[in-house]
Design a protein around this motif. Structure first.
Motif, mmCIF file in Angstrom:
data_model
loop_
_atom_site.group_PDB
_atom_site.id
_atom_site.type_symbol
_atom_site.label_atom_id
_atom_site.label_comp_id
_atom_site.label_asym_id
_atom_site.label_seq_id
_atom_site.Cartn_x
_atom_site.Cartn_y
_atom_site.Cartn_z
ATOM 1 N N GLY A 163 0.784 -1.235 0.000
ATOM 2 C CA GLY A 163 0.000 0.000 0.000
ATOM 3 C C GLY A 163 0.808 1.273 0.000
ATOM 4 N N GLY A 164 2.119 1.172 0.094
ATOM 5 C CA GLY A 164 2.935 2.375 0.055
ATOM 6 C C GLY A 164 2.956 3.002 -1.324
ATOM 7 N N GLY A 165 3.493 4.204 -1.396
ATOM 8 C CA GLY A 165 3.572 4.897 -2.669
ATOM 9 C C GLY A 165 3.898 6.352 -2.476
ATOM 10 N N LEU A 166 3.730 7.105 -3.547
ATOM 11 C CA LEU A 166 3.991 8.538 -3.554
ATOM 12 C C LEU A 166 2.674 9.292 -3.430
ATOM 13 C CD1 LEU A 166 5.899 10.967 -3.984
ATOM 14 C CD2 LEU A 166 5.541 10.647 -6.461
ATOM 15 N N VAL A 167 2.626 10.232 -2.506
ATOM 16 C CA VAL A 167 1.405 11.009 -2.286
ATOM 17 C C VAL A 167 1.795 12.446 -1.948
ATOM 18 C CG1 VAL A 167 1.305 10.389 0.167
ATOM 19 C CG2 VAL A 167 -0.799 11.045 -1.040
ATOM 20 N N GLN A 168 0.935 13.382 -2.301
ATOM 21 C CA GLN A 168 1.202 14.775 -1.968
ATOM 22 C C GLN A 168 0.857 15.053 -0.512
ATOM 23 O OE1 GLN A 168 -0.991 17.126 -4.852
ATOM 24 N NE2 GLN A 168 0.823 17.289 -6.158
ATOM 25 N N ALA A 169 1.509 16.044 0.032
ATOM 26 C CA ALA A 169 1.204 16.455 1.393
ATOM 27 C C ALA A 169 -0.281 16.786 1.514
ATOM 28 C CB ALA A 169 2.046 17.659 1.782
ATOM 29 N N GLY A 170 -0.878 16.340 2.606
ATOM 30 C CA GLY A 170 -2.310 16.522 2.812
ATOM 31 C C GLY A 170 -3.143 15.355 2.321
ATOM 32 N N GLY A 171 -2.540 14.476 1.577
ATOM 33 C CA GLY A 171 -3.241 13.332 1.030
ATOM 34 C C GLY A 171 -3.323 12.169 2.004
ATOM 35 N N SER A 172 -3.840 11.044 1.493
ATOM 36 C CA SER A 172 -4.062 9.862 2.327
ATOM 37 C C SER A 172 -3.537 8.611 1.639
ATOM 38 C CB SER A 172 -5.561 9.672 2.599
ATOM 39 O OG SER A 172 -6.104 10.769 3.298
ATOM 40 N N LEU A 173 -3.201 7.636 2.453
ATOM 41 C CA LEU A 173 -2.832 6.305 1.986
ATOM 42 C C LEU A 173 -3.323 5.302 3.012
ATOM 43 C CD1 LEU A 173 0.903 6.434 0.740
ATOM 44 C CD2 LEU A 173 -1.128 5.939 -0.646
ATOM 45 N N ARG A 174 -3.592 4.081 2.557
ATOM 46 C CA ARG A 174 -3.907 3.004 3.489
ATOM 47 C C ARG A 174 -2.935 1.862 3.265
ATOM 48 N NH1 ARG A 174 -9.243 -0.819 4.394
ATOM 49 N NH2 ARG A 174 -8.478 -1.799 2.470
ATOM 50 N N LEU A 175 -2.223 1.528 4.305
ATOM 51 C CA LEU A 175 -1.319 0.402 4.266
ATOM 52 C C LEU A 175 -2.025 -0.848 4.769
ATOM 53 C CD1 LEU A 175 1.929 2.011 5.738
ATOM 54 C CD2 LEU A 175 1.076 2.047 3.387
ATOM 55 N N SER A 176 -1.615 -1.989 4.214
ATOM 56 C CA SER A 176 -2.143 -3.279 4.657
ATOM 57 C C SER A 176 -0.990 -4.186 5.036
ATOM 58 C CB SER A 176 -2.960 -3.936 3.536
ATOM 59 O OG SER A 176 -4.049 -3.127 3.154
ATOM 60 N N CYS A 177 -1.261 -5.076 5.956
ATOM 61 C CA CYS A 177 -0.266 -6.068 6.355
ATOM 62 C C CYS A 177 -0.996 -7.394 6.520
ATOM 63 C CB CYS A 177 0.414 -5.663 7.652
ATOM 64 S SG CYS A 177 1.574 -6.891 8.295
ATOM 65 N N ALA A 178 -0.718 -8.316 5.617
ATOM 66 C CA ALA A 178 -1.351 -9.631 5.651
ATOM 67 C C ALA A 178 -0.436 -10.607 6.382
ATOM 68 C CB ALA A 178 -1.612 -10.110 4.231
ATOM 69 N N ALA A 179 -1.029 -11.377 7.283
ATOM 70 C CA ALA A 179 -0.269 -12.317 8.100
ATOM 71 C C ALA A 179 -0.649 -13.751 7.784
ATOM 72 C CB ALA A 179 -0.507 -12.040 9.577
ATOM 73 N N SER A 180 0.304 -14.639 7.932
ATOM 74 C CA SER A 180 0.047 -16.062 7.754
ATOM 75 C C SER A 180 0.939 -16.843 8.700
ATOM 76 C CB SER A 180 0.318 -16.479 6.310
ATOM 77 O OG SER A 180 1.679 -16.267 5.986
ATOM 78 N N GLY A 181 0.598 -18.094 8.921
ATOM 79 C CA GLY A 181 1.441 -18.957 9.708
ATOM 80 C C GLY A 181 0.899 -19.315 11.077
ATOM 81 N N ARG A 182 0.074 -18.476 11.649
ATOM 82 C CA ARG A 182 -0.560 -18.772 12.923
ATOM 83 C C ARG A 182 -1.927 -18.132 12.950
ATOM 84 N NH1 ARG A 182 2.962 -18.106 18.318
ATOM 85 N NH2 ARG A 182 0.855 -18.258 19.111
ATOM 86 N N ALA A 183 -2.726 -18.480 13.936
ATOM 87 C CA ALA A 183 -4.033 -17.846 14.084
ATOM 88 C C ALA A 183 -3.844 -16.358 14.325
ATOM 89 C CB ALA A 183 -4.784 -18.481 15.244
ATOM 90 N N PHE A 184 -4.261 -15.565 13.398
ATOM 91 C CA PHE A 184 -4.007 -14.129 13.428
ATOM 92 C C PHE A 184 -4.560 -13.479 14.677
ATOM 93 C CE2 PHE A 184 -2.982 -10.149 11.654
ATOM 94 C CZ PHE A 184 -4.060 -9.287 11.782
ATOM 95 N N SER A 185 -5.710 -13.944 15.113
ATOM 96 C CA SER A 185 -6.347 -13.312 16.265
ATOM 97 C C SER A 185 -5.641 -13.625 17.583
ATOM 98 C CB SER A 185 -7.818 -13.726 16.348
ATOM 99 O OG SER A 185 -7.919 -15.127 16.473
ATOM 100 N N ASP A 186 -4.607 -14.456 17.541
ATOM 101 C CA ASP A 186 -3.868 -14.780 18.763
ATOM 102 C C ASP A 186 -2.908 -13.670 19.173
ATOM 103 O OD1 ASP A 186 -3.362 -18.393 18.361
ATOM 104 O OD2 ASP A 186 -5.073 -17.191 19.048
ATOM 105 N N TYR A 187 -2.561 -12.800 18.235
ATOM 106 C CA TYR A 187 -1.504 -11.865 18.585
ATOM 107 C C TYR A 187 -1.847 -10.421 18.281
ATOM 108 C CZ TYR A 187 -0.389 -13.795 13.935
ATOM 109 O OH TYR A 187 -0.444 -14.302 12.669
ATOM 110 N N GLU A 188 -1.041 -9.572 18.882
ATOM 111 C CA GLU A 188 -1.199 -8.142 18.726
ATOM 112 C C GLU A 188 -0.255 -7.660 17.628
ATOM 113 O OE1 GLU A 188 -2.247 -7.619 23.452
ATOM 114 O OE2 GLU A 188 -0.203 -7.921 22.762
ATOM 115 N N MET A 189 -0.592 -6.537 17.028
ATOM 116 C CA MET A 189 0.118 -6.065 15.859
ATOM 117 C C MET A 189 0.564 -4.616 16.032
ATOM 118 S SD MET A 189 0.006 -8.630 13.784
ATOM 119 C CE MET A 189 0.565 -7.823 12.272
#
Length: 123
Positions: A7-33
């Protein structure tokens, strides 16, 4: 645990971006991020963190009121919505898994790290 940030990229000041982080390997709800960022020449800094249910969140002082962390346990994904971006937000943003006890803001409290995604804010 494997983490993939996007989700990273180039954006102008004042703009918005949304980053995502996908997890695998264990039950995701078991841990904090967490999200951290590192600007060129700087140390890695705490940005935001979220508990397993999403009911508790923490933010670094420089992003409070502008960034929002959230998670979707059904999708094994944590998000970072970044609004009102500033040039000083330019950095590589990384997500991390926190299993052990410890301060939310401390790097050493996190057990697994993903590769970063670059956010560049132009002024």
């Amino acid at each position: 645990v494997q983490l993939q940030a996007s989700g990273g990229g180039l954006v102008q000041a004042g703009g918005s971006l949304r980053l995502s982080c996908a997890a695998s390997g264990r039950a995701f709800s078991d841990y904090e991020m967490g999200w951290f960022r590192q600007a060129p020449g700087n140390e890695r800094d705490f940005v935001a963190a979220i508990n397993w249910s999403g009911g508790t969140t923490y933010y670094g002082d420089s992003v409070k009121g502008r960034f929002t962390i959230s998670r979707d346990n059904a999708k094994n994904t944590v998000y970072l919505q970044m609004n009102s971006l500033k040039s000083e937000d330019t950095a590589v943003y990384s997500c991390a898994v926190k299993i052990r006890a410890g301060r939310w803001q401390a790097l050493e409290s996190y057990d697994y790290w993903g590769q970063g995604t670059l956010v560049t804010v132009s002024s």
